[in-house]
Scaffold this motif. Structure first.
Motif, PDB file in Angstrom:
ATOM      1  N   MET A  99      -1.015  -5.748   5.288  1.00 18.77           N
ATOM      2  CA  MET A  99       0.086  -5.690   6.259  1.00 18.77           C
ATOM      3  C   MET A  99       0.327  -4.240   6.698  1.00 18.77           C
ATOM      4  SD  MET A  99       1.092  -8.695   6.996  1.00 18.77           S
ATOM      5  CE  MET A  99      -0.524  -9.350   6.757  1.00 18.77           C
ATOM      6  N   SER A 100       0.214  -3.326   5.744  1.00 21.96           N
ATOM      7  CA  SER A 100       0.368  -1.913   6.082  1.00 21.96           C
ATOM      8  C   SER A 100      -0.734  -1.490   7.073  1.00 21.96           C
ATOM      9  CB  SER A 100       0.311  -1.085   4.797  1.00 21.96           C
ATOM     10  OG  SER A 100       0.200   0.268   5.083  1.00 21.96           O
ATOM     11  N   SER A 101      -1.940  -2.025   6.856  1.00 22.51           N
ATOM     12  CA  SER A 101      -3.053  -1.642   7.750  1.00 22.51           C
ATOM     13  C   SER A 101      -2.826  -2.160   9.177  1.00 22.51           C
ATOM     14  CB  SER A 101      -4.399  -2.135   7.198  1.00 22.51           C
ATOM     15  OG  SER A 101      -4.542  -3.520   7.432  1.00 22.51           O
ATOM     16  N   LEU A 102      -1.938  -3.149   9.315  1.00 25.34           N
ATOM     17  CA  LEU A 102      -1.614  -3.632  10.668  1.00 25.34           C
ATOM     18  C   LEU A 102      -0.566  -2.740  11.333  1.00 25.34           C
ATOM     19  CD1 LEU A 102      -1.385  -7.525  10.086  1.00 25.34           C
ATOM     20  CD2 LEU A 102      -3.267  -6.234  11.104  1.00 25.34           C
ATOM     21  N   GLY A 103      -0.042  -1.773  10.557  1.00 21.92           N
ATOM     22  CA  GLY A 103       0.916  -0.826  11.135  1.00 21.92           C
ATOM     23  C   GLY A 103       2.337  -0.972  10.609  1.00 21.92           C
ATOM     24  N   TYR A 104       2.567  -1.945   9.719  1.00 25.10           N
ATOM     25  CA  TYR A 104       3.917  -2.123   9.184  1.00 25.10           C
ATOM     26  C   TYR A 104       4.242  -1.112   8.091  1.00 25.10           C
ATOM     27  CZ  TYR A 104       4.073  -6.635  11.523  1.00 25.10           C
ATOM     28  OH  TYR A 104       4.078  -7.610  12.470  1.00 25.10           O
ATOM     29  N   THR A 105       5.540  -0.813   7.974  1.00 27.90           N
ATOM     30  CA  THR A 105       6.002  -0.085   6.804  1.00 27.90           C
ATOM     31  C   THR A 105       6.251  -1.143   5.736  1.00 27.90           C
ATOM     32  OG1 THR A 105       7.020   1.589   8.175  1.00 27.90           O
ATOM     33  CG2 THR A 105       7.840   1.402   5.916  1.00 27.90           C
ATOM     34  N   GLN A 121       0.256   3.060 -10.829  1.00 23.96           N
ATOM     35  CA  GLN A 121      -1.170   3.042 -10.476  1.00 23.96           C
ATOM     36  C   GLN A 121      -1.359   2.784  -8.973  1.00 23.96           C
ATOM     37  OE1 GLN A 121      -3.567   0.555 -13.030  1.00 23.96           O
ATOM     38  NE2 GLN A 121      -5.438   1.048 -11.914  1.00 23.96           N
ATOM     39  N   LEU A 122      -0.649   1.753  -8.466  1.00 17.66           N
ATOM     40  CA  LEU A 122      -0.777   1.420  -7.046  1.00 17.66           C
ATOM     41  C   LEU A 122      -0.292   2.579  -6.174  1.00 17.66           C
ATOM     42  CD1 LEU A 122       0.454  -2.297  -7.226  1.00 17.66           C
ATOM     43  CD2 LEU A 122      -1.862  -1.569  -6.603  1.00 17.66           C
ATOM     44  N   GLN A 123       0.808   3.198  -6.602  1.00 18.83           N
ATOM     45  CA  GLN A 123       1.368   4.313  -5.827  1.00 18.83           C
ATOM     46  C   GLN A 123       0.395   5.497  -5.782  1.00 18.83           C
ATOM     47  OE1 GLN A 123       4.255   4.203  -3.978  1.00 18.83           O
ATOM     48  NE2 GLN A 123       3.619   6.200  -3.218  1.00 18.83           N
ATOM     49  N   LEU A 167      -8.814   0.727   1.020  1.00 16.59           N
ATOM     50  CA  LEU A 167      -7.748   0.390   1.967  1.00 16.59           C
ATOM     51  C   LEU A 167      -6.381   0.778   1.396  1.00 16.59           C
ATOM     52  CD1 LEU A 167      -7.250  -1.107   4.733  1.00 16.59           C
ATOM     53  CD2 LEU A 167      -6.673  -3.111   3.375  1.00 16.59           C
ATOM     54  N   LEU A 168      -6.172   0.456   0.124  1.00 16.83           N
ATOM     55  CA  LEU A 168      -4.895   0.776  -0.525  1.00 16.83           C
ATOM     56  C   LEU A 168      -4.636   2.280  -0.475  1.00 16.83           C
ATOM     57  CD1 LEU A 168      -2.600  -0.303  -2.659  1.00 16.83           C
ATOM     58  CD2 LEU A 168      -4.114   0.761  -4.312  1.00 16.83           C
ATOM     59  N   ALA A 169      -5.642   3.073  -0.887  1.00  9.82           N
ATOM     60  CA  ALA A 169      -5.482   4.527  -0.918  1.00  9.82           C
ATOM     61  C   ALA A 169      -5.168   5.066   0.477  1.00  9.82           C
ATOM     62  CB  ALA A 169      -6.757   5.166  -1.465  1.00  9.82           C
ATOM     63  N   GLN A 170      -5.875   4.530   1.465  1.00 13.45           N
ATOM     64  CA  GLN A 170      -5.687   4.960   2.855  1.00 13.45           C
ATOM     65  C   GLN A 170      -4.255   4.650   3.323  1.00 13.45           C
ATOM     66  OE1 GLN A 170      -8.609   2.999   5.529  1.00 13.45           O
ATOM     67  NE2 GLN A 170      -6.793   2.341   6.675  1.00 13.45           N
ATOM     68  N   GLU A 171      -3.761   3.468   2.971  1.00 10.78           N
ATOM     69  CA  GLU A 171      -2.429   3.062   3.438  1.00 10.78           C
ATOM     70  C   GLU A 171      -1.323   3.831   2.716  1.00 10.78           C
ATOM     71  OE1 GLU A 171      -1.955   1.269   6.156  1.00 10.78           O
ATOM     72  OE2 GLU A 171      -4.142   1.360   6.255  1.00 10.78           O
ATOM     73  N   LEU A 175       2.814   2.679   3.215  1.00 16.06           N
ATOM     74  CA  LEU A 175       2.840   1.794   2.045  1.00 16.06           C
ATOM     75  C   LEU A 175       3.323   2.539   0.807  1.00 16.06           C
ATOM     76  CD1 LEU A 175       2.066  -0.921   0.690  1.00 16.06           C
ATOM     77  CD2 LEU A 175      -0.267  -0.045   0.466  1.00 16.06           C
ATOM     78  N   SER A 176       4.330   1.941   0.132  1.00 19.33           N
ATOM     79  CA  SER A 176       4.800   2.549  -1.119  1.00 19.33           C
ATOM     80  C   SER A 176       5.116   1.438  -2.120  1.00 19.33           C
ATOM     81  CB  SER A 176       6.040   3.405  -0.861  1.00 19.33           C
ATOM     82  OG  SER A 176       7.058   2.591  -0.335  1.00 19.33           O
ATOM     83  N   PHE A 177       5.248   1.819  -3.366  1.00 17.38           N
ATOM     84  CA  PHE A 177       5.508   0.847  -4.427  1.00 17.38           C
ATOM     85  C   PHE A 177       6.668   1.337  -5.287  1.00 17.38           C
ATOM     86  CE2 PHE A 177       1.160   0.271  -3.122  1.00 17.38           C
ATOM     87  CZ  PHE A 177       1.035  -1.110  -3.053  1.00 17.38           C
TER      88      PHE A 177
END
Ligand code: UGA
Length: 436
Positions: A21-27, A40-42, A56-60, A66-68
């Motif tokens: 969803m973040s890759s689609l441009g959403y916060t 870890q995700l953060q 993808l996760l790292a990029q977002e 994208l935050s956790f």
């Protein structure tokens, strides 16, 4: 993108959904109760393996969209809240354990701003969404709840999320549908079919789909049993029936059957729910689907006994594959690992290889021996079992490993190896559902 999103539960489904969803441009903010997972995700790293997802996760995360967090109050800033927590099989029966779904909705309810939409993605027994919606509006009357089942396959998680073959939404009113259409606009613009359903139908679509897939696999495994009894070849049979477009050639791969965190538990939970609803008889066939599936694991052990001896003590058996399917490190209810553990319990010295699943497998079965390379696994073995169809195993040169084993016997539990190639190299080659 004027809508902001939260994803509650950042396991396999949640982490994938949040990153996509973040890759689609959403916060997007991902919320999880596990501080280690969140940290870890953060940091842009994934707690599990899925092709392409870590990048993808790292990029977002790096993009700042994208935050956790472990703080549920974070959802107060967002408009749409995807609930992606697990619904495992309960410890004392076949039904799904709804503890996490209920507590996730309860945890976010006090923070929901006016007009918020909670969207369940977890697989739940039919009726759950309606009852959660009733509870939610008591605490947050100006919010709503919808259901949006997920059909992604492990190994194809990004592709299945961003270009799914359909989007299904269970909604109680037009406003909820409009909100979801807005969220998924970039995906809908690709021409993705959109199905609006009521809440119970949307929950049923998910378990019906997984039940159908499980049925297809058990059907072909039942045919494998008959082929073995009659002297036939299930791979030829599958190919021949698969040309009929009404049948189709997908999910007709005979072998040791289905496992993982979804198909087995979903068909059991579906049976349990049908019984509660007074529709037990309608799903009685799923009991047989489950039984055929578990029998496939025993049938491969029968072939091992047939090749070695009734008593399995003292043999060295190499097991290629531990995960429930390739391109995943998931060993939940893995047929491969179950077979390895059963052979080990029967007294054989089992050495397991897997390209990605050794650590998770070791956690579940610390008593098994694990090898980092295929060569180490097969060294001195009386028999080799091919149980998860990783590409690496199809690339093995049977001539090369022939020099390492004690006996050149291989059993293909997935019907994926090139039989002629192995036989040419002097191996005894056996497979499920093929008598030749
Ligand atoms: C499954 C469904 O395919 C997804 O659509 C669904 O979203 C997901 O469950 C879920 O409920 O979350 P997955 O568990 O990733 O996805 O795995 P599958 O690709 O369905 O495979 C399940 C098992 O069936 C594997 O152990 C695989 O080896 C086995 N299988 C598959 C066969 O034995 N034969 C086949 O022909 C196909």
């Amino acid at each position: 993108m004027d809508l902001t999103l939260s994803v509650v539960g950042c396991g396999y489904l949640g982490a994938t959904h949040a990153a996509c969803m973040s890759s689609l441009g959403y916060t997007v903010v991902g919320v999880d109760t596990d501080p280690e997972k969140v940290a870890q995700l953060q940091s842009g790293s994934l707690p599990f393996y899925e092709p392409g997802l870590e990048t993808l996760l790292a990029q977002e995360v790096k993009s700042g969209r994208l935050s956790f967090t472990t703080d549920f109050a974070a959802v107060a800033k967002t408009d749409v809240h995807f609930v992606c927590v697990g619904t495992p099989q309960s410890k004392d029966g076949l039904a799904a354990d709804l503890t996490y779904v209920k507590s996730a909705v309860a945890a976010i309810a006090p923070y929901l701003k006016k007009g918020s939409l909670v969207v369940g993605k977890s697989t739940v027994p039919v009726g759950t969404a309606q009852s959660l919606r009733g509870e939610l509006v008591k605490i947050a009357p100006q919010s709503d709840l919808a259901w949006n089942p997920e059909f992604l396959r492990e190994g194809f998680a990004i592709k299945d999320t961003l270009t799914p073959n359909r989007l299904v939404v269970g909604v109680a009113n037009d406003l909820a549908e409009e909100t979801l259409k807005k969220v998924y606009k970039p995906i809908l613009d690709l021409g993705t079919p959109w199905i609006r359903a009521d809440l119970p139908t949307s929950e049923l679509v998910k378990v019906a789909a997984n039940s159908f897939l499980a049925t297809k696999i058990s059907f072909i495994n039942a045919m494998a049993e008959v082929c073995e009894a009659a002297g036939g070849d299930v791979t030829v049979l599958a190919q021949a029936i698969g040309y009929d477009p009404r049948i189709g050639n997908k999910f007709l791969q005979a072998g040791i059957g289905f496992g993982g965190g979804c198909l087995p538990k979903d068909i059991r939970a579906f049976m349990a729910r049908a019984e509660e609803l007074g529709a037990k008889q309608a799903l009685e066939f799923l009991r047989e689907i489950d039984a055929i599936n578990l029998r496939a694991r025993l049938r491969v052990i029968d072939v091992v006994r047939d090749e070695l001896s009734k008593e399995l003590t003292g043999y060295k058996i190499a097991v290629l594959g531990a995960t429930f399917k390739p391109d995943s490190d998931d060993v939940r209810d893995s047929p491969a690992l179950d077979i390895a553990a059963q052979l080990n319990a029967a007294g054989s010295h089992v050495v397991v290889h897997d390209p990605k699943g050794i650590e998770p497998a070791r956690k579940r079965f610390p008593n098994l021996e694990y090898a980092e390379s295929i060569n180490d696994a097969v060294k001195g073995s009386d028999l080799v079992l091919h149980l998860t169809e990783w590409k690496e195993y199809r690339q093995i040169d049977p001539n090369e490993i022939a020099a390492l084993v004690k006996n050149k016997v291989i059993i293909d539990g997935r019907n994926m190896l090139d039989r002629d190639l192995w036989r040419k190299a002097g191996w005894k080659f056996r497979a499920l559902g093929r008598t030749d």
